[in-house]
Write a protein that holds these residues in place. Structure first.
Motif, short mmCIF file in Angstrom:
data_model
loop_
_atom_site.label_atom_id
_atom_site.label_comp_id
_atom_site.label_asym_id
_atom_site.label_seq_id
_atom_site.Cartn_x
_atom_site.Cartn_y
_atom_site.Cartn_z
N LYS A 124 0.82 -1.21 0.00
CA LYS A 124 0.00 0.00 0.00
C LYS A 124 0.86 1.26 0.00
CE LYS A 124 -3.88 -2.31 2.24
NZ LYS A 124 -3.32 -3.67 2.08
N LYS A 125 2.14 1.13 0.42
CA LYS A 125 3.05 2.27 0.39
C LYS A 125 3.60 2.52 -1.01
CE LYS A 125 4.63 1.87 5.19
NZ LYS A 125 5.82 1.67 6.07
N HIS A 142 -10.46 2.29 -0.04
CA HIS A 142 -10.12 3.28 0.99
C HIS A 142 -10.01 2.61 2.36
CE1 HIS A 142 -10.07 7.17 3.06
NE2 HIS A 142 -10.99 6.69 3.88
N LYS A 143 -10.97 1.74 2.66
CA LYS A 143 -10.98 1.03 3.94
C LYS A 143 -9.77 0.11 4.06
CE LYS A 143 -13.88 -1.97 6.82
NZ LYS A 143 -15.16 -2.74 6.91
N ASP A 144 -9.34 -0.47 2.93
CA ASP A 144 -8.19 -1.38 2.93
C ASP A 144 -6.86 -0.64 3.07
OD1 ASP A 144 -9.82 -3.56 2.72
OD2 ASP A 144 -9.57 -3.79 0.54
N GLY A 145 -6.90 0.70 3.02
CA GLY A 145 -5.69 1.48 3.25
C GLY A 145 -4.94 1.90 2.00
N TYR A 146 -5.56 1.74 0.83
CA TYR A 146 -4.90 2.17 -0.41
C TYR A 146 -5.04 3.68 -0.60
CZ TYR A 146 -4.18 -2.62 -1.97
OH TYR A 146 -3.75 -3.91 -2.06
N ARG A 147 -4.00 4.28 -1.19
CA ARG A 147 -4.08 5.69 -1.57
C ARG A 147 -4.73 5.78 -2.95
NH1 ARG A 147 1.93 7.76 -0.81
NH2 ARG A 147 2.35 5.59 -1.36
N GLN A 196 -6.99 10.86 -1.84
CA GLN A 196 -5.94 11.72 -1.30
C GLN A 196 -5.41 12.72 -2.33
OE1 GLN A 196 -5.75 8.17 -0.84
NE2 GLN A 196 -6.84 8.59 1.07
#
Length: 406
Positions: A89-90, A114-119, A139
Motif C-alpha cells: 500500500k506504500k 479506501h478502507k483497505d488502506g490504499y491511496r 488523497q
C-alpha cells in the motif's frame, strides 16, 4: 524488424514532481498486446507485481538508491471486480480513470479500497458536485491543465480547496504554466515541461560544455587514440578529476590506482569514456533537476541497445542522438541554437532536429515509447525488444548515476 507472436508488456513511466522539481512518484503507463486496453499487469500475482514495480520505481538520487511510489490506472472492470494485484500500500497509488461514471457499485468499490488502506487519485478531473463522495475518499486529485483557461483553472482549484486533497497539475508543457500552477496551490506536477526550457536570447553554450562536446565528437572518430584524447581532457580540470575518480571507484575493482588520463582511457575503453564524458556534461549544471539527466540517459541507452540489436553501424551515434534530443534543456537554450553550436555529425543533428534517417526513426520510436504514446508507434514494432531495452536502460542509468557519486 521481427515481431514476436506472443503478447508482450509495454510499459513506460512518467515522473511526478514536487515543487522543488524532485521526483516523488512515477505514473506507470501500460499496455498489453492482445489483452484489454487498460489491463494492469500481465499477472496479478504479488511476485510479478513487485518485480514490475521495483523495475520501474527504483532510482538513484544523490548516489543512493530509493524507491518512489507508482501511480497505476485502474478501469471500471478492475475496480468493481477486485482484480487488482496484491501490492504494498506504500508503493502504489491507484488512479481512478475519468471515464468511470459515478454510481452505487463504483462508490462501494472505492470505499472498499479506501478502507483497505490504499491511496487513491482521481484522474483528469473536472469538478462536479456528484463527485463529492469520491473526493472525500481520495488523497490526490489530478487536473488536466490543458482543459481550462487561467480563470477556469482558478475556479477548479477554489472548488477543490474545500476538500482535504493534494492537487496534481498534469500535462504541463511550459515553464509559464508550471509557475502559474505553483501560484494556484498545486503541490504535484506532471508533464513534459522540463523539455521546454526558458529561452535566454544570445546565450551561448559555456566553454566547459563546448570542451566536453568536442571530446565526445573526437571519441566518435575511428582514429582516436588515448594520447590524443588525454590532451583534450586535460584542458578541463573538472573533467580530468571526475574521470580519474570514476575509474578509481569501487565499481571497477582495480588492483592499483590509475594516475594518468591515458591509463584511464585504456582501462575504461573509448565507449565508456564517451558515456562518462556525456554524463559529466549533463550533470555539470547543478540547477537542473536530476530527473532530466535520468530521462536523457535512459533515452540514449535505449536508442543504442535497439541499434545494436538491429545491427546498425556506429550505435554510439544513436546514444548521442538520444542524449542530445533534450540537452538544450540542460543548457537553457533553444534546440536549434544548440545544434548549431555543438560539433557533431550531420546524421545526429538531422535525427535530433527532424527525425531524419535511421537514427531519427529509432529516436522517434523511443520517445513515443517512453511517453506512453502507444498509438504513435508503428504497427510492426518489436514490442519485446523495446520493453527489454527500456528496462535494461532504466537499470543501467540507475547504476551509472549511482557510480557518479561514489
Amino acid at each position: 524488424m521481427d515481431q514476436s507472436t506472443t503478447p508482450t508488456i509495454l510499459m513506460a513511466r512518467q515522473p511526478i514532481y514536487d515543487r522543488n522539481q524532485k521526483v516523488v512518484a512515477y505514473e506507470l503507463l501500460y499496455r498489453s498486446e492482445g489483452e484489454e486496453e487498460h489491463a494492469l499487469f500481465a499477472s496479478g500475482s504479488e511476485a510479478t507485481s513487485e518485480v514490475l514495480l521495483n523495475a520501474y520505481t527504483s532510482i538513484s538520487e544523490g548516489g543512493t538508491v530509493k524507491q518512489v511510489p507508482a501511480f497505476v490506472n485502474i478501469n471500471k472492470d478492475l475496480l468493481i471486480n477486485s482484480r487488482l494485484p496484491e501490492v504494498s500500500k506504500k508503493q502504489v497509488v491507484f488512479e481512478i480513470l475519468e471515464d468511470i461514471e459515478p454510481g452505487p457499485e463504483v462508490l462501494e468499490a472505492v470505499q472498499r479500497l479506501h478502507k483497505d488502506g490504499y491511496r487513491l487519485a482521481l484522474d483528469d478531473f473536472t469538478y462536479h458536485e456528484k463527485f463529492d463522495p469520491y473526493i472525500e475518499l481520495c488523497q490526490i486529485v489530478k487536473v488536466d491543465v490543458t482543459l481550462f483557461n487561467s480563470s477556469e483553472l482558478k475556479q477548479q482549484v477554489q472548488k477543490l480547496n474545500k476538500f482535504r486533497v493534494t492537487l496534481l497539475a498534469e500535462k504541463i508543457e511550459t515553464v509559464d504554466k508550471l509557475t502559474e500552477c505553483v501560484e494556484l496551490g498545486f503541490r504535484l506536477f506532471q508533464g513534459h515541461f522540463l523539455s521546454k526550457p526558458e529561452i535566454v536570447k544570445g546565450k551561448k553554450v559555456q566553454s566547459s560544455h563546448i570542451a566536453l562536446l568536442q571530446l565526445i565528437q573526437e571519441l566518435q572518430k575511428p582514429n582516436a587514440t588515448p594520447e590524443k584524447l588525454e590532451k583534450m581532457i586535460l584542458r578541463d580540470p573538472a573533467l580530468t578529476f571526475k574521470l580519474l575518480r570514476i575509474v578509481n571507484s569501487a565499481c571497477y575493482h582495480l588492483v592499483r590506482k590509475v594516475e594518468s588520463i591515458a591509463q584511464a582511457i585504456v582501462l575504461l575503453g573509448l565507449e565508456q569514456v564517451k558515456k562518462w564524458a556525456t554524463l559529466i556534461a549533463m550533470t555539470s549544471n547543478q540547477d537542473k533537476p536530476e530527473e532530466l539527466t535520468r530521462i536523457l540517459l535512459i533515452r540514449g541507452r535505449m536508442c543504442e541497445v535497439i541499434a545494436d540489436h538491429d545491427k546498425f553501424p556506429n550505435s554510439s551515434s544513436f546514444f548521442m542522438a538520444g542524449v542530445l534530443s533534450g540537452l538544450h534543456a540542460m543548457l537553457d537554450i533553444d534546440r536549434a541554437e544548440m545544434l548549431e553550436q555543438v560539433p557533431l555529425g550531420d546524421d545526429i543533428k538531422d535525427a535530433v532536429a527532424m527525425g531524419a534517417g535511421p537514427i531519427g526513426e529509432v529516436l522517434r520510436n523511443v520517445v513515443n515509447y517512453e511517453n506512453g504514446d502507444w498509438d504513435l508507434l508503428p504497427s510492426d514494432l518489436n514490442g519485446n525488444l523495446y520493453d527489454k531495452a527500456y528496462r535494461h536502460s532504466i537499470e543501467w542509468t540507475r547504476e551509472t548515476m549511482q557510480n557518479m557519486y561514489e
